[in-house]
Design a protein around this motif. Structure first.
Motif, short mmCIF file in Angstrom:
data_model
loop_
_atom_site.label_atom_id
_atom_site.label_comp_id
_atom_site.label_asym_id
_atom_site.label_seq_id
_atom_site.Cartn_x
_atom_site.Cartn_y
_atom_site.Cartn_z
N ARG A 56 41.23 30.72 10.23
CA ARG A 56 41.54 31.40 8.97
C ARG A 56 40.32 32.15 8.49
O ARG A 56 39.19 31.83 8.87
N TYR A 74 35.35 33.75 -4.36
CA TYR A 74 36.26 33.91 -3.23
C TYR A 74 37.40 34.85 -3.61
O TYR A 74 37.97 34.73 -4.69
N SER A 79 45.07 31.06 -1.59
CA SER A 79 44.79 29.67 -1.96
C SER A 79 43.36 29.48 -2.45
O SER A 79 43.08 28.56 -3.20
N GLU A 80 42.45 30.34 -2.02
CA GLU A 80 41.05 30.18 -2.44
C GLU A 80 40.66 31.21 -3.50
O GLU A 80 39.57 31.14 -4.04
N THR A 83 38.21 30.99 -6.72
CA THR A 83 37.27 29.87 -6.64
C THR A 83 35.86 30.45 -6.66
O THR A 83 35.57 31.44 -5.99
N SER A 96 37.30 25.87 -9.88
CA SER A 96 38.58 26.16 -9.26
C SER A 96 39.54 26.65 -10.34
O SER A 96 39.70 26.00 -11.36
N GLY A 98 42.73 26.97 -10.36
CA GLY A 98 43.98 26.21 -10.49
C GLY A 98 43.82 25.05 -11.46
O GLY A 98 44.76 24.70 -12.17
#
Lengths: 247, 424, 394
Positions: A56, A74, A79-80, A83, A96, A98
């Motif tokens: 990835r 990032y 998903s990242e 971050t 993060s 999230g």
């Protein structure tokens, strides 16, 4: 007896000739440092992690000042994305989006691999000038990847260093190492970095692609590719504050 | 005649009360002993099956090489399809997916920054579906010390000792921080819904339980799981059946060449459980046989005593001209009735107590702490189907045998002696 | 004397009924002995093994050292001063240095604990003398659990990576010089032992230690101050606490079991007593009519019930002695997985039947039998002798 004396002189002559043949090692690593280190830099990169099951790529933008401050955001994959990582001296925080939390990474955690790569947080944080930590010696000349290189041996002159010695293949034209073998005190090869795609940016040569491989582990290593590098930028001070993590 | 005898038993307390009490007590003790032994001996097997191994476990082939060291990056993928296949081929099992993980819990201060961190071992389990049995397998509800069961996504249970150490209470929010299946960074916020104490050191040092879907989200494992455990619907481990399932499941994927294709192992394939199972079966069998025999002897004796108690009465009945065989048969009927009533009452009370101990457990460990033991300190009884009838074996059979032996005396009675006794 | 004779005569006269009671009670007696003997044997063996292999007579620890927290190892070590060195030379203590390291079975990294011990130490049973020599190789010893888990044999080489005190990485192959078999998992699972001199050198921790194991001599000479300056002392009892707790919990668990068994046996005696008082009212009435005090009659009957237990103990000894002494000699086999609980447990437990255990078990059986024998006899005290002779009261 006379014979031996003669031999000694002869050997010395060869030896001094060797020294003469190779440039001054200290000079070389100074040039390397000049290429590789800057007061600050801003770059975008793609880190490709070749795992056992999948590979990835992670895209990020980093601001860094010497070896004491760095800030990474990032950008992808989803998903990242968002971050952020802030490093000030020996401390590291990760934000993060999230969870909207700032988490401090400390102690043993710094030795964990970053995102499954062959690099630990510590590896990422360790960015000291070679001249500060190693004594250097040129031990030969070799051609790798069609480039003429000085082969150098670096031995730690300070104690708090992750790798006791290094063997560098330094491109004779650009003074950029194109391969770094990192050894433990016992002489065991622990990690290998391969640097490619050397470009001239703002008057300095810089490798745009790094491949790191933990030599004790199985796997294909981690590829770190720069897509955009700028040196000596004006980076606002607030970037390197915890407040910017949440922005 | 039977109803007449039953009426007699119920009305004539001196004839029935003591024997019924004795049989009842005996049956109750048998039930308790049996369920206690089953509980004690089965404890570590059940605990292992429920927490670790299931009856059959399906994991990736790569993971199967080191089944003890669960690694999230060796997880199974496409599990919805896989579970469907498993259910189709092995229908008498409950197949459940789980994610076991090691990660860090980070507790925030008022600014949202790290206040404290601690390592935990964790489980993603199906705790939220209405029909899930996972809550029972982990014995969650009775283990809760503070707070309550998670009732929605984003809620977690953590170890009481761990919570105490970090001064955390139900309602507090924390961040789970670990690695995703691909090696990326995993962050997920959770609210502590409650704290649990399992009574096993490893778990009480630091464990977290979250819903499987939350775990899948946190570790970015959509349609993936670390393991799929199969539990027999009977909930009892059966070596032969488990072996068959293992062979069947492995055959299902025989043609798959992927390193991460599913592979099945049984409970006794894991960590020396096989030997332990055999051992536990043998020891359990011996102890239960000893206890049942002891109880049988006691109730047999009680039957003998019961018969003797009524010699005078038999004398009178003989004197009145009742047939010896008739008396003997009525005695046996009564014995059966007393045995049944006693066993019924005793078993009822026994099962009730056993069931209660199964629920609450008896904490024998007291303040065990600071070790790495995976040993249950709370002992529970195990109420199995056998528990319900085991009390009847000594209860009915022994009392009947005892009475039958005592009753033989009836045939030896001579009329001359009878009148002697009647004079009193 | 009369009571005793009478009691046994009556009991033996009752034949089968008495023997059934006695058999059950004797089973309870033998099982009580067996279980407690087994647990005592386990306890003794586990304590002995733990002391001999792991903790000696206690440990002097670095204040930060917590064996269950591998992350503390990084900081929990310091130099051995002259006083401690004297004790090492005298053989009263032996130093151990602990650090975290990684090995790479099948290319995957696995964390282990690297422990340094003196090859010359005599305090622990570890075969540390095998660490001597090596011609430049780092020699290592591991336990059989570690060997099984990582698939290692004597002579195998494996790569170990560690970090020195400054955090510098290094890695080197080590050679497995010996695999020891110990019942103590705490010195075995996920651990590799090397010479302390080697570990001090490669970690750049010259003459440093994480903890010391002490012997009895040390305890005697340092009774006043067990912890040297800057270190803390962990006593044997503290270190054995887990084990004691487990044994305690096992005892409680088995206590419930044989308590139930004993209850079954006592129930039988109780029943027998109730019946014999019911059947022998005339006899009781006669005794009292003849001038015996009620108290004396109670005593006769109580003794008669209690005598079951004496017969049970005799019977139990007849068949229990050979059975139990067989286990003392042959041991009770234990399944291998038991040691995965983290406790020191051997393949066989040799039960220990101490005098104390035997006497207390006998007392338990006799006294409990006496109590259940007495309870039904209380009726006698309320007895009117004339009614009793007529058999009309009970």
């Amino acid at each position: 007896m006379k014979y031996i004396k003669f031999l000694l002189i002869f050997l010395l002559a060869i030896n001094s000739e060797t020294y003469a043949k190779y440039p001054d090692a200290a000079g070389i690593i100074k040039k390397i440092d000049e290429n590789m280190f800057s007061t600050n830099r801003v770059f975008e990169s793609v880190m490709t992690i070749n795992g056992k099951r999948s590979s990835r790529s992670i895209v990020s933008r980093t601001y860094s000042v010497g070896d004491e401050k760095s800030f990474t955001e990032y950008l992808s994959p989803a998903s990242e994305k968002g971050t952020k990582m802030l490093k000030l001296d020996n401390q590291l925080w990760i934000y993060s989006p999230g969870t909207d939390r700032i988490i401090q990474i400390s102690g043993h955690l710094l030795r964990q691999s970053v995102m499954g790569s062959d690099l630990s947080y510590e590896d990422m944080m360790e960015e000291r000038k070679l001249t500060d930590i190693y004594d250097a010696k040129v031990i030969g000349e070799e051609e790798i990847s069609n480039r003429k290189c000085w082969v150098m041996e670096l031995t730690a002159k300070v104690e708090d260093v992750a790798y006791f010695s290094q063997k560098l293949w330094v491109d004779q034209e650009s003074y950029v190492p194109i391969r770094e073998d990192l050894f433990g005190k016992s002489g065991k090869l622990l990690k290998r970095a391969t640097l490619e795609n050397i470009k001239k940016i703002q008057g300095r040569w810089f490798p745009m692609k790094f491949t790191y491989k933990d030599m004790l582990k199985e796997g294909n290593g981690t590829v770190f590719e720069m897509t955009d590098v700028k040196f000596d930028q004006k980076i606002p001070a607030y970037i390197f504050s915890k407040a910017s993590l949440k922005k | 005649m039977k109803i007449f005898l039953l009426k007699g038993i119920l009305k004539d307390k001196s004839r029935s009360l003591l024997p019924i009490i004795i049989v009842g007590l005996g049956a109750m003790l048998t039930v308790l002993l049996y369920s206690w032994l089953k509980g004690v001996i089965g404890e570590s097997i059940i605990m292992n099956a429920n927490f670790n191994t299931g009856h059959v476990k399906v994991i990736s082939r790569e993971q199967a090489k080191t089944p003890e060291q669960m690694a999230i990056d060796l997880s199974l993928v496409n599990i919805a399809e896989l579970k469907k296949e498993l259910k189709k081929n092995v229908s008498d099992m409950d197949w459940v997916e789980r994610i076991r993980f090691g990660s860090l819990i980070d507790f925030p201060d008022s600014e949202g920054e790290t206040r404290a961190q601690g390592p935990v071992i964790g489980w993603g389990l199906d705790i939220l579906s209405p029909n899930t049995k996972e809550r029972e397998r982990f014995n969650l509800a009775p283990s809760i010390k503070r707070g309550k069961m998670p009732s929605k996504h984003g809620e977690a249970l953590i170890s009481e000792d761990f919570a105490e150490k970090f001064e955390v209470k139900p309602g507090d929010v924390f961040t789970l921080f670990g690695s995703t299946m691909e090696g990326g960074m995993a962050f997920q916020n959770f609210t502590v819904s409650g704290t649990v104490k399992f009574g096993a050191q490893v778990l009480d040092r630091g464990a977290i339980i979250i819903d499987i879907q939350d775990a899948q989200q946190a570790f970015q494992m959509p349609d993936a799981a670390g393991e799929i455990l199969g539990f027999f619907n009977s909930n009892l481990y059966d070596t032969e059946k488990a072996m068959k399932v293992k062979v069947k499941v492995n055959a299902m994927f025989a043609s798959d060449t992927d390193k991460y294709a599913p592979a099945a192992i049984t409970l006794q394939d894991q960590e020396g459980m096989g030997q332990y199972l055999d051992y536990a079966d043998a020891i359990g069998g011996i102890l239960i046989t000893i206890f049942i025999s002891a109880m049988a002897i006691v109730l047999w004796n009680s039957g003998l005593l019961g018969g003797l108690r009524r010699y005078t009465e038999f004398g009178v009945r003989l004197a009145l001209g009742e047939d010896k065989t008739h008396i003997y048969v009525s005695l046996l009927y009564e014995a059966v009735a007393i045995g049944l009533i006693g066993s019924l009452l005793g078993s009822f009370v026994g099962v009730l107590i056993s069931y209660w101990i199964q629920q609450v457990g008896i904490d024998l460990g007291g303040m065990m702490q600071g070790s790495t033991l995976m040993m249950p300190t709370v002992i529970r009884t195990a109420v199995t189907p056998t528990t319900y009838y085991i009390g009847f074996i000594p209860g009915v059979f022994s009392i009947v045998i005892g009475n039958a032996l005592a009753g033989i005396g009836i045939y030896k009675r001579s009329t001359a002696r009878l009148f002697n006794e009647l004079e009193v | 004397m009369l009571e005793i004779k009478l009691a046994f005569k009556n009991l033996l006269g009752a034949g089968l009924r008495t023997w059934l009671n006695v058999i059950v009670l004797s089973i309870a007696f033998v099982i009580i002995l067996f279980y407690n003997g087994m647990l005592d044997g386990w306890n003794e063996q586990a304590r002995r093994d733990t002391c001999e292999w792991e903790i000696g007579s206690g440990e002097i620890r670095h204040p930060l050292f917590d064996p269950y927290d591998p992350y503390c190892y990084q900081d929990a070590h310091k130099a051995i001063d002259a006083d401690l060195q004297k004790l090492i030379n005298a053989g009263e203590i032996t130093p151990i240095l602990v650090t975290q390291a990684s090995i790479y079975p099948q290319g995957r990294m696995q964390n282990i604990v690297l422990k340094g011990i003196s090859p010359d130490q005599k305090l622990l049973k570890l075969p540390s003398d095998k660490l001597n020599g090596g011609d430049g190789d780092i020699k290592a010893i591991i336990g059989h659990r570690m060997a099984n888990a990582s698939n290692l044999k004597i002579g195998d080489r494996l790569m170990v990576r560690w970090r020195d005190v400054q955090g510098a990485f290094d890695a080197k192959e080590i050679v497995i010089a010996d695999i020891f078999r110990s019942n103590v998992p705490a010195i075995d699972a996920a651990q590799i032992w090397v010479s302390i001199d080697v570990l001090q050198e490669i970690c750049v921790m010259p003459n440093e230690a994480t903890y010391f194991v002490v012997n009895d001599e040390y305890l005697k000479t340092h009774r006043e101050a067990l912890a040297p300056n800057g270190w803390k002392f962990a006593s044997k009892e503290l270190l054995l606490k887990d084990l004691n707790d487990v044994i305690k919990s096992k005892k409680a668990s088995s206590g419930i079991m044989y308590g139930l068994l004993l209850a079954i046996a006592l129930l039988a005696i109780f029943d027998t007593q109730v019946l014999s008082i019911f059947r022998r009212q005339k006899e009781i009435g006669t005794y009292i009519a003849l001038g015996m005090t009620r108290f004396k009659v109670v005593r006769i009957f109580t003794f008669e019930g209690t005598a079951h237990s004496i017969l049970a103990i005799l019977l139990g000894s007849i068949y229990g002695t050979p059975v139990l002494s067989y286990f003392v000699r042959a041991g009770i086999p234990m399944p291998s997985s038991v040691d995965q609980t983290g406790l020191a447990i051997s393949a066989s437990i040799y039960p220990v039947f101490s005098l104390g255990l035997i006497v207390s078990s006998i007392l338990l059986v006799v006294i409990s039998a006496m109590i259940v024998s007495y309870i039904p006899t209380r009726k006698i005290t309320k007895l009117n002798p004339t009614d009793a002779i007529k058999g009309k009261i009970l």
